[in-house]
Design a protein around this motif. Structure first.
Motif, mmCIF file in Angstrom:
data_model
loop_
_atom_site.group_PDB
_atom_site.id
_atom_site.type_symbol
_atom_site.label_atom_id
_atom_site.label_comp_id
_atom_site.label_asym_id
_atom_site.label_seq_id
_atom_site.Cartn_x
_atom_site.Cartn_y
_atom_site.Cartn_z
ATOM 1 N N PHE A 77 156.606 51.175 8.150
ATOM 2 C CA PHE A 77 158.043 51.366 7.987
ATOM 3 C C PHE A 77 158.584 52.402 8.973
ATOM 4 O O PHE A 77 159.630 52.208 9.581
ATOM 5 C CB PHE A 77 158.348 51.773 6.549
ATOM 6 N N TRP A 78 157.868 53.505 9.140
ATOM 7 C CA TRP A 78 158.325 54.569 10.033
ATOM 8 C C TRP A 78 158.359 54.139 11.496
ATOM 9 O O TRP A 78 159.078 54.722 12.298
ATOM 10 C CB TRP A 78 157.450 55.802 9.887
ATOM 11 N N GLN A 79 157.567 53.130 11.851
ATOM 12 C CA GLN A 79 157.513 52.698 13.248
ATOM 13 C C GLN A 79 158.657 51.765 13.613
ATOM 14 O O GLN A 79 158.788 51.385 14.763
ATOM 15 C CB GLN A 79 156.166 52.050 13.539
ATOM 16 N N GLY A 80 159.450 51.375 12.657
ATOM 17 C CA GLY A 80 160.658 50.617 12.955
ATOM 18 C C GLY A 80 160.543 49.123 12.705
ATOM 19 O O GLY A 80 159.474 48.582 12.431
ATOM 20 N N ILE A 81 161.699 48.459 12.830
ATOM 21 C CA ILE A 81 161.803 47.046 12.497
ATOM 22 C C ILE A 81 160.994 46.176 13.453
ATOM 23 O O ILE A 81 160.455 45.145 13.057
ATOM 24 C CB ILE A 81 163.283 46.592 12.449
ATOM 25 N N GLU A 82 160.873 46.586 14.710
ATOM 26 C CA GLU A 82 160.092 45.791 15.664
ATOM 27 C C GLU A 82 158.616 45.765 15.277
ATOM 28 O O GLU A 82 157.952 44.757 15.409
ATOM 29 C CB GLU A 82 160.266 46.328 17.088
ATOM 30 N N ARG A 83 158.131 46.888 14.808
ATOM 31 C CA ARG A 83 156.721 46.941 14.360
ATOM 32 C C ARG A 83 156.528 46.086 13.110
ATOM 33 O O ARG A 83 155.496 45.433 12.957
ATOM 34 C CB ARG A 83 156.332 48.393 14.086
ATOM 35 N N ILE A 84 157.500 46.082 12.229
ATOM 36 C CA ILE A 84 157.432 45.247 11.029
ATOM 37 C C ILE A 84 157.405 43.781 11.428
ATOM 38 O O ILE A 84 156.607 42.993 10.890
ATOM 39 C CB ILE A 84 158.609 45.548 10.083
ATOM 40 N N LYS A 85 158.237 43.389 12.398
ATOM 41 C CA LYS A 85 158.242 41.998 12.862
ATOM 42 C C LYS A 85 156.892 41.622 13.467
ATOM 43 O O LYS A 85 156.372 40.534 13.219
ATOM 44 C CB LYS A 85 159.341 41.785 13.897
ATOM 45 N N GLN B 47 151.877 51.084 4.279
ATOM 46 C CA GLN B 47 153.248 50.567 4.268
ATOM 47 C C GLN B 47 154.227 51.583 4.843
ATOM 48 O O GLN B 47 155.131 51.230 5.603
ATOM 49 C CB GLN B 47 153.663 50.184 2.850
#
Length: 53
Positions: free
Chosen positions: A17-25, A13
């Motif tokens: 999270f550290w990879q940013g919102i685009e990675r989360i999407k 997790q």
């Protein structure tokens, strides 16, 4: 053993999270449908075990 599993999921997790919102999407785009696939597989397993018993 439960702590090991907890730490692995926690690190996963944090990495997302550290990879940013685009990675989360991106993660949500394939993880969401995967939940339904896993539910169907588990339903088949339970159904099969109910038939065998």
């Amino acid at each position: 053993m439960a702590w090991v599993s907890f730490v692995i999921v926690w690190l996963f997790q944090i990495a997302i999270f550290w990879q940013g919102i685009e990675r989360i999407k991106h993660f949500l785009n394939w993880a969401g449908p995967l939940v339904y696939v896993v539910m169907l597989v588990l339903m088949v397993i339970v159904w099969y075990q109910a038939e065998v018993s």
